[in-house]
Design a protein around this motif. Structure first.
Motif, PDB file in Angstrom:
ATOM      1  N   VAL A   1     -14.252 -17.115  -2.261  1.00  0.00           N
ATOM      2  CA  VAL A   1     -15.710 -17.279  -3.230  1.00  0.00           C
ATOM      3  C   VAL A   1     -15.138 -17.573  -4.590  1.00  0.00           C
ATOM      4  CG1 VAL A   1     -18.002 -16.308  -3.857  1.00  0.00           C
ATOM      5  CG2 VAL A   1     -17.043 -15.704  -1.669  1.00  0.00           C
ATOM      6  N   PRO A   2     -15.251 -18.989  -5.023  1.00  0.00           N
ATOM      7  CA  PRO A   2     -14.735 -19.188  -6.365  1.00  0.00           C
ATOM      8  C   PRO A   2     -15.670 -18.758  -7.092  1.00  0.00           C
ATOM      9  CG  PRO A   2     -15.671 -21.070  -5.080  1.00  0.00           C
ATOM     10  CD  PRO A   2     -15.499 -20.066  -4.291  1.00  0.00           C
ATOM     11  N   PRO A   3     -15.291 -18.513  -8.474  1.00  0.00           N
ATOM     12  CA  PRO A   3     -16.263 -18.062  -9.641  1.00  0.00           C
ATOM     13  C   PRO A   3     -16.783 -19.480 -10.106  1.00  0.00           C
ATOM     14  CG  PRO A   3     -13.873 -18.274 -10.363  1.00  0.00           C
ATOM     15  CD  PRO A   3     -13.779 -18.355  -8.973  1.00  0.00           C
ATOM     16  N   GLY A   4     -17.688 -19.164 -11.044  1.00  0.00           N
ATOM     17  CA  GLY A   4     -18.361 -20.339 -11.703  1.00  0.00           C
ATOM     18  C   GLY A   4     -17.553 -21.425 -12.466  1.00  0.00           C
ATOM     19  N   PRO A   5     -18.131 -22.343 -13.070  1.00  0.00           N
ATOM     20  CA  PRO A   5     -16.980 -23.207 -13.673  1.00  0.00           C
ATOM     21  C   PRO A   5     -16.634 -22.672 -15.042  1.00  0.00           C
ATOM     22  CG  PRO A   5     -19.526 -23.889 -14.133  1.00  0.00           C
ATOM     23  CD  PRO A   5     -19.526 -23.032 -12.741  1.00  0.00           C
ATOM     24  N   ALA A   6     -15.240 -22.981 -15.648  1.00  0.00           N
ATOM     25  CA  ALA A   6     -14.703 -22.445 -16.620  1.00  0.00           C
ATOM     26  C   ALA A   6     -15.677 -22.793 -17.983  1.00  0.00           C
ATOM     27  CB  ALA A   6     -13.472 -22.900 -16.870  1.00  0.00           C
ATOM     28  N   GLU A   7     -15.754 -21.852 -18.947  1.00  0.00           N
ATOM     29  CA  GLU A   7     -16.693 -22.226 -19.987  1.00  0.00           C
ATOM     30  C   GLU A   7     -15.766 -22.485 -21.081  1.00  0.00           C
ATOM     31  OE1 GLU A   7     -18.808 -18.595 -20.694  1.00  0.00           O
ATOM     32  OE2 GLU A   7     -19.155 -18.183 -18.520  1.00  0.00           O
ATOM     33  N   ARG A   8     -14.515 -22.129 -21.147  1.00  0.00           N
ATOM     34  CA  ARG A   8     -13.598 -22.426 -22.157  1.00  0.00           C
ATOM     35  C   ARG A   8     -12.324 -23.288 -21.541  1.00  0.00           C
ATOM     36  NH1 ARG A   8     -13.829 -17.026 -26.003  1.00  0.00           N
ATOM     37  NH2 ARG A   8     -15.780 -17.185 -26.882  1.00  0.00           N
ATOM     38  N   ALA A   9     -12.082 -24.223 -22.416  1.00  0.00           N
ATOM     39  CA  ALA A   9     -10.545 -24.836 -22.209  1.00  0.00           C
ATOM     40  C   ALA A   9      -9.667 -23.826 -22.688  1.00  0.00           C
ATOM     41  CB  ALA A   9     -10.628 -26.355 -22.704  1.00  0.00           C
ATOM     42  N   ASP A  10      -8.233 -24.353 -21.981  1.00  0.00           N
ATOM     43  CA  ASP A  10      -6.952 -23.525 -22.389  1.00  0.00           C
ATOM     44  C   ASP A  10      -5.941 -24.254 -22.667  1.00  0.00           C
ATOM     45  OD1 ASP A  10      -5.411 -21.100 -23.022  1.00  0.00           O
ATOM     46  OD2 ASP A  10      -4.752 -21.516 -20.809  1.00  0.00           O
ATOM     47  N   LEU A  11      -5.450 -24.178 -23.798  1.00  0.00           N
ATOM     48  CA  LEU A  11      -4.034 -25.081 -24.239  1.00  0.00           C
ATOM     49  C   LEU A  11      -2.829 -23.943 -24.160  1.00  0.00           C
ATOM     50  CD1 LEU A  11      -2.697 -27.822 -24.896  1.00  0.00           C
ATOM     51  CD2 LEU A  11      -3.251 -27.291 -27.166  1.00  0.00           C
ATOM     52  N   ALA A  12      -1.883 -24.217 -23.439  1.00  0.00           N
ATOM     53  CA  ALA A  12      -0.882 -23.426 -23.259  1.00  0.00           C
ATOM     54  C   ALA A  12       0.595 -23.924 -23.759  1.00  0.00           C
ATOM     55  CB  ALA A  12      -0.618 -22.815 -21.930  1.00  0.00           C
ATOM     56  N   LEU A  13       1.362 -23.293 -24.375  1.00  0.00           N
ATOM     57  CA  LEU A  13       2.768 -23.455 -24.724  1.00  0.00           C
ATOM     58  C   LEU A  13       3.615 -22.841 -23.637  1.00  0.00           C
ATOM     59  CD1 LEU A  13       4.961 -25.247 -26.516  1.00  0.00           C
ATOM     60  CD2 LEU A  13       4.752 -23.097 -28.283  1.00  0.00           C
ATOM     61  N   ARG A  14       4.107 -23.760 -22.692  1.00  0.00           N
ATOM     62  CA  ARG A  14       5.039 -22.872 -21.844  1.00  0.00           C
ATOM     63  C   ARG A  14       6.275 -22.544 -22.035  1.00  0.00           C
ATOM     64  NH1 ARG A  14       0.590 -21.260 -19.386  1.00  0.00           N
ATOM     65  NH2 ARG A  14      -0.329 -22.839 -18.005  1.00  0.00           N
ATOM     66  N   SER A  15       6.895 -23.304 -22.914  1.00  0.00           N
ATOM     67  CA  SER A  15       8.148 -23.049 -23.469  1.00  0.00           C
ATOM     68  C   SER A  15       8.645 -23.921 -24.404  1.00  0.00           C
ATOM     69  CB  SER A  15       9.326 -23.293 -22.201  1.00  0.00           C
ATOM     70  OG  SER A  15       9.448 -24.669 -21.807  1.00  0.00           O
ATOM     71  N   LEU A  16       9.789 -23.402 -25.047  1.00  0.00           N
ATOM     72  CA  LEU A  16      10.088 -24.138 -26.410  1.00  0.00           C
ATOM     73  C   LEU A  16      11.871 -24.162 -26.045  1.00  0.00           C
ATOM     74  CD1 LEU A  16       9.710 -25.960 -29.026  1.00  0.00           C
ATOM     75  CD2 LEU A  16      10.087 -23.461 -30.162  1.00  0.00           C
ATOM     76  N   GLU A  17      12.562 -25.413 -26.217  1.00  0.00           N
ATOM     77  CA  GLU A  17      14.039 -25.452 -26.172  1.00  0.00           C
ATOM     78  C   GLU A  17      14.697 -26.174 -27.202  1.00  0.00           C
ATOM     79  OE1 GLU A  17      14.893 -27.213 -22.296  1.00  0.00           O
ATOM     80  OE2 GLU A  17      12.906 -26.098 -21.402  1.00  0.00           O
ATOM     81  N   LEU A  18      15.770 -25.578 -27.455  1.00  0.00           N
ATOM     82  CA  LEU A  18      16.730 -25.992 -28.446  1.00  0.00           C
ATOM     83  C   LEU A  18      18.098 -26.006 -27.918  1.00  0.00           C
ATOM     84  CD1 LEU A  18      15.788 -24.197 -31.740  1.00  0.00           C
ATOM     85  CD2 LEU A  18      15.249 -26.730 -31.168  1.00  0.00           C
ATOM     86  N   PRO A  19      19.066 -26.895 -28.190  1.00  0.00           N
ATOM     87  CA  PRO A  19      20.295 -26.927 -27.806  1.00  0.00           C
ATOM     88  C   PRO A  19      21.142 -25.580 -28.357  1.00  0.00           C
ATOM     89  CG  PRO A  19      20.327 -28.351 -29.449  1.00  0.00           C
ATOM     90  CD  PRO A  19      18.652 -27.958 -29.239  1.00  0.00           C
TER      91      PRO A  19
END
Length: 868
Positions: A155-173
């Motif tokens: 039984v899925p929940p109702g629609p999302a009310e807030r959007a989400d922006l995520a930073l999954r990873s940051l890479e440097l040499p």
């Protein structure tokens, strides 16, 4: 081997409709207003349906952890819980320990035990959520439920009310040439809300180098339908030394509902500078900066200084050329980690101080990490000694003075030597009984917690009151000391207000007799004035001749007095203790360590004088660089394996070395520049060092030499997570193996391991240090970022879903009927014919065993069966 038949259905209890609620952050925080009302409405509807079906109900809640919040109970009891009859209304979110995961598989196990209870009719499982999960794949459990006759509905929940922006990873040499463009790779994920217009966002990157912190902002174009993508960002020229990049994403509309996945860090090393890490307790970091970097950034050419507290040391260590410990006892440091750091070719400078002295005792040879240092405690005889804290318990001490005494009593234990027995005594109209706070113990043995607890109870129960018979109490104590025969140190804390009427002439006579009795019984009396209205004239008669009576207005004053008196024999103290350079040998020969540090033929400058220094001796194979007024070593240096160590017999703070603390501009750090460069010169370091990273739940190590073992033991050690004082950080052991396929890479240089789901939760932090056991017994240290917690690291475009396309769904009343997909996606579930094949195998096994026991012709063994 024949089926026994099931129980009589009439004898079974009612089935259980198990309502499994996803209370993780992705379900709740994106629906701040509608999640709880929606869940409660669904629970109420399912409860009514269960009543119509003659079922009981249970509520199981999961996130990073699983709990059965209710049941099995009647549907009416569920309605009462939702309405709040007799208790607050049921809130399913109260229960999971953390939000950092979605442990759906564990929740299904709990639900299946309830719904498939053999003493009940078969129930069903209703999942209130989107079917997202982290960690273990729940599909085999869904298939198992179906085989056992327990349907699973979504039984899925109702629609999302807030959007989400995520930073999954940051890479440097891991390594970069100084001055070259520094490019960072960031992986981002965007989960929009249906019907929202175009969003604005940006990525802010801060670069911390030896020259300071610089910030850059980059606008982001968010994909209209959501998803995951990577961007490459040129964040400026690479600096010398260590660069720590911290990136964060920001939405133009306001705060992100899930901030845990908005920040990521990565670091890299450029050539040209030594990176010196200074570790201190959090409260002492300011003092450490005032010594080595009084102007902010380091003013020593070619040296970058990075400061850290103890929890952050484990992860920073792999990025350093040299570690400086600021008044830290060796027992506060991880012995395996730091020993590998030093013996592998890097440097360690330890400074002394009151904390350092906690496990640096005369007559005890240094052990463990302390054995790597060039100096050892001076050969002083540490005879058994009684330390008596004699506290005024009269009414004149009521209030703040007595509270200071309470707090100071147990602080005395930390300063005591192993050969000391510390006791607490009160006096009023007479001398009270002694309570042992710290018993005498063997070197290296831990202190007694029982005696401390008894002292705490005594201090808590004691209430100041009564009259003060100071001289009478001291005379009673002097008689006891004369009978004891053990050397003693008595710390008298009082305001000196004598209640007994004593004529001035008698005061002089009685104080003179007391001093003589103290001398004869080898007892040192230290008089400390505490409180307001201290009778300094009376206390001066009792104090040591020629010395002023110290006053203790605060707890810190008492701590300083205790330390000086307890460690007096171990310290050289004076207003000015001159320091000079050790003489160089006149005859030709190999260069000494001092000549290597200062340069051949350079005399160097003598450092400023000191106020306090630890009495040490130079160990065999080491060398003293600076000497005190009596020729004792103030700064010693030595080699340890491929690395180098140094010990400073003082602490660069105002109390110990006023000429070294907080100097303007470059200040006295210039005197340590040659030493730091000598210590931090890495032996045999190369630019092609191994690196570690986490990808899709796998820990991957690249760049290992061919002689490293195939099965590689290691451990992940937490950075920044809380630790007990003097203890090692939290850790997770693991074993790495060569990968099955290396996609064009040499598999001999690669190792990987599957990270357990609980890794992030057990360590309590994303920044960790990976420690690997090398072929020659050495330890390789690699910095690593685990990324966000599993719940916040899931890719919205690829998150495994129980009811998604990977599993398959068929519309059903009230939600989605979950079934197992055909083919590879359904791997993990057993074939429907498996029970028959198993029964046939058991029959053959029974007949083979029977044939071995029958007389006559033996039965020939059949050819082995191979599962193709």
């Amino acid at each position: 081997f024949l089926p026994a038949g099931g129980p009589d259905p009439a004898e079974l209890g009612p089935g259980v409709r198990v309502l499994v609620v996803d209370a993780s952050a992705s379900a709740r925080r994106t629906r701040p207003a509608g999640w709880l009302p929606g869940v409660r409405a669904t629970l109420a509807a399912e409860g009514s349906a269960a009543a119509g079906a003659g079922q009981e109900v249970a509520v199981v809640v999961f996130a990073a952890g699983v709990r059965c919040r209710l049941g099995p109970v009647s549907p009416g009891a569920l309605q009462d819980a939702l309405l709040g009859h007799g208790a607050p209304p049921l809130d399913p979110a109260v229960g999971p320990e953390e939000e950092g995961a979605s442990e759906l598989a564990a929740a299904l196990r709990v639900a299946l035990r309830l719904a498939a209870d053999p003493a009940r009719r078969r129930g069903e499982v209703v999942l209130l959520g989107e079917g997202d999960h982290t960690g273990e794949d729940p599909r085999p459990l869904v298939a198992e439920s179906s085989r056992r006759g327990v349907p699973v509905r979504l039984v899925p929940p109702g629609p999302a009310e807030r959007a989400d922006l995520a930073l999954r990873s940051l890479e440097l040499p891991p390594r970069v040439e100084e001055g070259a463009p520094l490019v960072a790779a960031a992986t981002l994920a965007w989960s929009p809300v249906l019907g929202d217009g175009e969003e604005g966002a940006r990525l802010v990157v801060e670069r911390a180098t030896g020259e300071g912190v610089r910030s850059s902002a980059f606008p982001l174009v968010l994909p209209a339908g959501g998803g995951t993508w990577r961007v490459s960002l040129e964040i400026g020229p690479a600096a010398a030394g260590r660069t720590l990049a911290t990136a964060r994403v920001e939405l133009a509309r306001g705060p992100d509902p899930i901030p845990e996945n908005d920040v990521a860090q990565a670091s890299t090393r450029g050539g040209g500078e030594l990176v010196v890490g200074v570790a201190a307790e959090a409260a002492r970091l300011g003092a450490a900066r005032a010594w080595l970097a009084p102007a902010g950034p380091s003013t020593l050419p070619g040296i970058q200084v990075v400061f850290t507290d103890l929890p952050g040391l484990a992860g920073l260590l792999p990025e350093l050329d040299l570690l400086v410990t600021f008044d830290l006892p060796a027992s506060f440091l991880d012995p395996g980690l730091l020993a590998a750091f030093v013996r592998g070719g890097r440097g360690w400078l330890a400074t002394s101080g009151w904390r350092f002295l906690q496990d640096w005792h005369p007559g005890r040879p240094p052990e463990g990490l302390a054995a790597l240092l060039p100096l050892a405690p001076a050969d002083l005889e540490a005879e058994p000694r009684d330390v008596v804290l004699l506290m005024d318990g009269s009414g004149s001490m009521a209030g703040e003075p007595f509270e200071i005494l309470r707090a100071a009593a147990l602080d005395l234990v930390a300063a005591a030597l192993p050969s000391d027995e510390v006791s607490l005594r009160f006096f009023t109209a007479g001398l009270g009984p002694a309570t042992v706070i710290q018993a005498r113990r063997e070197l290296g043995a831990p202190g007694s917690g029982t005696s401390r607890a008894a002292a705490q109870a005594l201090l808590a129960a004691r209430v100041p009151g009564g009259r003060t018979y100071l001289f009478q109490s001291l005379e009673e104590l002097a008689a006891e000391r004369e009978r004891s025969g053990v050397e003693a140190l008595v710390l008298l804390l009082t305001d000196g207000r004598e209640t007994d009427t004593i004529l001035p002439g008698d005061l002089l006579a009685r104080s003179a007799r007391l001093r003589e009795r103290w001398r004869a019984s080898r007892t040192a009396l230290v008089v400390i004035g505490v409180g307001e209205g201290v009778d300094e004239a009376t206390l001066a008669l009792l104090a040591r001749p020629g010395e002023p009576v110290p006053r203790a207005q605060a707890l810190g004053d008492l701590e300083a007095i205790f330390r000086r008196e307890i460690h007096g024999a171990e310290l050289a103290m004076g207003e000015v203790l001159p320091v000079h350079l050790a003489p160089r040998p006149g005859s030709p020969g190999p260069r000494t360590l001092a000549e290597e540090i200062l340069g051949a033929g350079e005399a160097g400058e003598a450092p400023p004088p000191l106020a306090i220094a630890v009495r040490n001796r130079t160990r065999e194979g080491a060398e003293a660089l600076w000497l005190g007024p009596e020729g004792e070593p103030i700064l010693g240096v030595a080699r340890a394996g491929r690395g180098r160590t140094a010990l400073l017999s003082t602490c660069p703070i105002e109390e110990w070395a006023p000429g070294w603390a907080g100097r303007p501009g470059g200040g006295e750090p210039r005197a340590f520049g040659p030493l730091l460069r000598w210590l931090g010169r890495r032996q045999g370091a190369s630019g092609g060092e191994p690196t570690a990273r986490v990808e899709g739940g796998l820990l991957r190590v690249d760049g290992l030499a061919e002689d490293w073992p195939a099965a590689l033991g290691g451990r992940l050690v937490a950075i920044g997570a809380p630790t007990r004082e003097g203890g090692a950080a939290a850790e997770v052991p693991l074993t790495l193996f060569p990968p099955a396929a290396a996609a064009g890479r040499d598999p001999r240089s690669l190792r990987e391991a599957l990270l357990p789901l609980e890794t992030r939760r057990r360590l309590g932090t994303a920044r960790v240090s990976l420690q690997l056991a090398g072929p020659g017994g050495e330890t390789l240290l690699l910095p690593l970022d685990l990324g966000p917690a599993p719940e916040f690291a899931s890719d919205p475009g690829r998150t495994p879903r129980v009811g998604g396309t990977a599993v398959g769904g068929v519309p059903a009343a009230g939600g989605v009927q979950v079934r197992t997909a055909e083919g590879p996606e359904g791997a993990g579930g057993a074939h429907p014919a498996a029970p028959g094949v198993l029964l046939a195998g058991l029959v053959l096994l029974f007949l083979a065993g029977l044939g071995r026991r029958l007389p006559g012709r033996p039965i020939k063994a059949a050819a082995p069966m191979v599962d193709r």
